[in-house]
Design a protein around this motif. Structure first.
Motif, mmCIF file in Angstrom:
data_model
loop_
_atom_site.group_PDB
_atom_site.id
_atom_site.type_symbol
_atom_site.label_atom_id
_atom_site.label_comp_id
_atom_site.label_asym_id
_atom_site.label_seq_id
_atom_site.Cartn_x
_atom_site.Cartn_y
_atom_site.Cartn_z
ATOM 1 N N PHE A 1 3.147 13.312 -34.674
ATOM 2 C CA PHE A 1 2.199 12.247 -34.338
ATOM 3 C C PHE A 1 0.887 12.848 -33.860
ATOM 4 O O PHE A 1 0.810 14.045 -33.524
ATOM 5 N N ASP A 2 -0.153 12.034 -33.844
ATOM 6 C CA ASP A 2 -1.457 12.425 -33.326
ATOM 7 C C ASP A 2 -1.671 11.746 -31.977
ATOM 8 O O ASP A 2 -1.198 10.620 -31.755
ATOM 9 N N LEU A 3 -2.387 12.423 -31.087
ATOM 10 C CA LEU A 3 -2.625 11.830 -29.769
ATOM 11 C C LEU A 3 -3.994 12.240 -29.237
ATOM 12 O O LEU A 3 -4.603 13.203 -29.709
ATOM 13 N N SER A 4 -4.457 11.479 -28.268
ATOM 14 C CA SER A 4 -5.693 11.790 -27.549
ATOM 15 C C SER A 4 -5.320 12.172 -26.128
ATOM 16 O O SER A 4 -4.399 11.597 -25.534
ATOM 17 N N LEU A 5 -6.034 13.152 -25.579
ATOM 18 C CA LEU A 5 -5.732 13.644 -24.243
ATOM 19 C C LEU A 5 -6.892 13.373 -23.299
ATOM 20 O O LEU A 5 -8.061 13.478 -23.695
ATOM 21 N N LYS A 6 -6.561 13.039 -22.064
ATOM 22 C CA LYS A 6 -7.577 12.809 -21.055
ATOM 23 C C LYS A 6 -8.390 14.082 -20.836
ATOM 24 O O LYS A 6 -7.836 15.180 -20.694
ATOM 25 N N GLY A 7 -9.705 13.929 -20.820
ATOM 26 C CA GLY A 7 -10.574 15.080 -20.659
ATOM 27 C C GLY A 7 -11.009 15.695 -21.970
ATOM 28 O O GLY A 7 -11.861 16.585 -22.004
ATOM 29 N N PHE A 8 -10.390 15.256 -23.083
ATOM 30 C CA PHE A 8 -10.741 15.756 -24.418
ATOM 31 C C PHE A 8 -11.086 14.572 -25.321
ATOM 32 O O PHE A 8 -10.642 14.487 -26.470
ATOM 33 N N GLU A 9 -11.878 13.661 -24.777
ATOM 34 C CA GLU A 9 -12.246 12.463 -25.517
ATOM 35 C C GLU A 9 -13.004 12.844 -26.798
ATOM 36 O O GLU A 9 -13.797 13.780 -26.827
ATOM 37 N N GLY A 10 -12.711 12.098 -27.850
ATOM 38 C CA GLY A 10 -13.356 12.370 -29.136
ATOM 39 C C GLY A 10 -12.631 13.413 -29.960
ATOM 40 O O GLY A 10 -13.059 13.746 -31.071
ATOM 41 N N ARG A 11 -11.540 13.938 -29.447
ATOM 42 C CA ARG A 11 -10.772 14.953 -30.177
ATOM 43 C C ARG A 11 -9.336 14.488 -30.329
ATOM 44 O O ARG A 11 -8.736 13.970 -29.388
ATOM 45 N N THR A 12 -8.799 14.648 -31.530
ATOM 46 C CA THR A 12 -7.422 14.247 -31.805
ATOM 47 C C THR A 12 -6.549 15.492 -31.945
ATOM 48 O O THR A 12 -6.934 16.455 -32.608
ATOM 49 N N PHE A 13 -5.389 15.471 -31.313
ATOM 50 C CA PHE A 13 -4.477 16.600 -31.349
ATOM 51 C C PHE A 13 -3.247 16.267 -32.190
ATOM 52 O O PHE A 13 -2.671 15.182 -32.048
ATOM 53 N N GLU A 14 -2.847 17.204 -33.044
ATOM 54 C CA GLU A 14 -1.589 17.081 -33.767
ATOM 55 C C GLU A 14 -0.479 17.602 -32.854
ATOM 56 O O GLU A 14 -0.601 18.682 -32.282
ATOM 57 N N ALA A 15 0.584 16.841 -32.731
ATOM 58 C CA ALA A 15 1.669 17.238 -31.839
ATOM 59 C C ALA A 15 3.016 16.898 -32.459
ATOM 60 O O ALA A 15 3.109 16.118 -33.422
ATOM 61 N N LYS A 16 4.064 17.503 -31.912
ATOM 62 C CA LYS A 16 5.438 17.237 -32.337
ATOM 63 C C LYS A 16 6.231 16.825 -31.105
ATOM 64 O O LYS A 16 6.150 17.466 -30.054
ATOM 65 N N ARG A 17 6.969 15.750 -31.234
ATOM 66 C CA ARG A 17 7.877 15.333 -30.168
ATOM 67 C C ARG A 17 9.273 15.812 -30.552
ATOM 68 O O ARG A 17 9.833 15.393 -31.563
ATOM 69 N N ILE A 18 9.812 16.722 -29.768
ATOM 70 C CA ILE A 18 11.108 17.333 -30.078
ATOM 71 C C ILE A 18 12.149 16.789 -29.115
ATOM 72 O O ILE A 18 11.983 16.844 -27.900
ATOM 73 N N THR A 19 13.239 16.281 -29.690
ATOM 74 C CA THR A 19 14.328 15.722 -28.895
ATOM 75 C C THR A 19 15.613 16.428 -29.271
ATOM 76 O O THR A 19 15.926 16.570 -30.458
#
Length: 388
Positions: A360-378
């Protein structure tokens, strides 16, 4: 060897190495004595320190155990450099066809006479055939995606002989770097005096940072009372520390119920998190067992001495601390930079029946305007089997 150094069977010191040519520059007995910049005569340029690539921990017998001469011996023999995957000597105008086998990862093709190089990513989607030309006056960097068994044509378009070699960049730095040494909890425990000079900042490229936090810790305090809850939290810190140590990491600091730890590789951090989560699940079969959530990022940091310990700061740390906020109970959110580690991908392939991954893609506080690719591992529970 660390225990032997503690009881003076061995002496240890720090070698300062040029990150490009691996030439030995100088040695020092304590991290706090290191200064920069240094000068490399081979590369003819200044060398600025990096905790992960220019400072190595070395051991020698104590003089009372065995006296050694101060002579240094050449380590340039290709047989002593397993990260070199290809050696070719080409005469002027010569072409050579070579076929090599490479594991997934990052490689670099270069030669001894020209500054230009080719950075290669080896993957299952890479190309089978590639021509690489070397000619005078070039000094840029090209990129190519190669298959695991590429057919290469090497061309020497210069008027002098050249030596062409291919480096495995993921496994090039096999020495015990300062970053790796100080990321070991055992080293921190045995040699607490090994600190960076106060006020000094040293770059630390390629660090893996893990943040963990407890799920619903306020409910733990409300239900069990402060005394019992604090005991459970402290026990959780102790167990986490043991597991992180066994997976070659170190706890840098605790922040409330959260833990910040550093590791040499992302897969070590993932293994530590899943081992800890399994431990708490098995040890606390109560109605509300302790549950962890975690976030991992891999990148460049800055190492400093703070509160009498080596600490890390920078964007990589900030991103890891924010990734953990997007994880739920038992989940680990990991950035794409960390996920691309070849050892981690292999670990996940081995555990594919027990691990669920959501991209999924997410936005992080303090990095507005930038999208991060991430993996949620369970970590999946083992499937039930009916035996008749």
């Amino acid at each position: 060897m660390l225990y032997a150094a503690k009881i003076n069977i061995l002496n240890y010191s720090w070698d300062l190495i040029c990150p490009e040519c691996r030439n030995h520059l100088s040695s020092t007995n304590r991290l706090s004595e290191i200064t920069e910049p240094l000068f490399c005569n081979e590369c003819d340029e200044d060398v600025y320190l990096d905790f992960n690539q220019t400072i190595n921990l070395v051991f020698q017998p104590h003089p009372l155990v065995r006296k050694l001469s101060k002579k240094r011996y050449c380590l340039g023999n290709p047989g002593l450099k397993p990260y070199i995957k290809l050696h070719q000597y080409l005469y002027p105008g010569q072409k050579k066809f070579v076929k090599i086998g490479l594991k997934e990862g990052n490689y670099r093709l270069c030669c001894d006479q020209i500054d230009a190089r080719v950075d290669a990513l080896v993957s299952s989607t890479g190309i089978e055939n590639a021509t690489i030309k070397f000619q005078d006056g070039e000094n840029g960097v090209e990129s190519v995606n190669l298959s695991h068994h590429p057919n290469l044509i090497l061309e020497n378009n210069t008027d002098h002989p050249i030596y062409v070699y291919c480096e495995d960049r993921d496994n090039m730095f096999r020495e015990i770097s300062a970053s790796r040494a100080t990321s070991l909890q055992l080293f921190r425990n045995l040699f607490p005096q090994e600190l960076i000079r106060p006020g000094k900042k040293i770059a630390a490229r390629g660090q893996t940072v893990l943040f963990t936090d407890l799920i619903n810790s306020s409910h733990l305090y409300h239900t069990n009372g402060d005394d019992l809850a604090i005991g459970q939290v402290m026990d959780h810190f102790e167990q986490l520390s043991n597991i992180i140590t066994e997976e070659r990491g170190a706890i840098v600091k605790t922040i409330g119920d959260a833990v910040m730890a550093v590791f040499p590789k992302p897969y070590c951090a993932v293994k530590a998190f899943h081992r800890a989560q399994n431990f708490f699940k098995e040890q606390r079969p109560s109605e509300r067992p302790i549950q962890l959530k975690g976030g991992i990022h891999h990148g460049d940091c800055v190492a400093v001495t703070l509160n009498n310990r080596i600490d890390y700061f920078g964007t990589t740390v900030n991103i890891a601390s924010r990734l953990v906020k997007h994880a739920r109970g038992g989940e680990l959110v990991i950035s794409s930079d960390a996920y691309n580690c070849s050892e981690l991908r292999e670990f996940i392939r081995e555990k594919r029946t027990k691990i669920k991954i959501h991209h999924f893609d997410l936005s992080l506080k303090g990095f507005e305007g930038r999208t991060f690719e991430a993996k949620r591992i369970t970590l999946q529970s083992a499937p039930l089997r009916l035996v008749v």
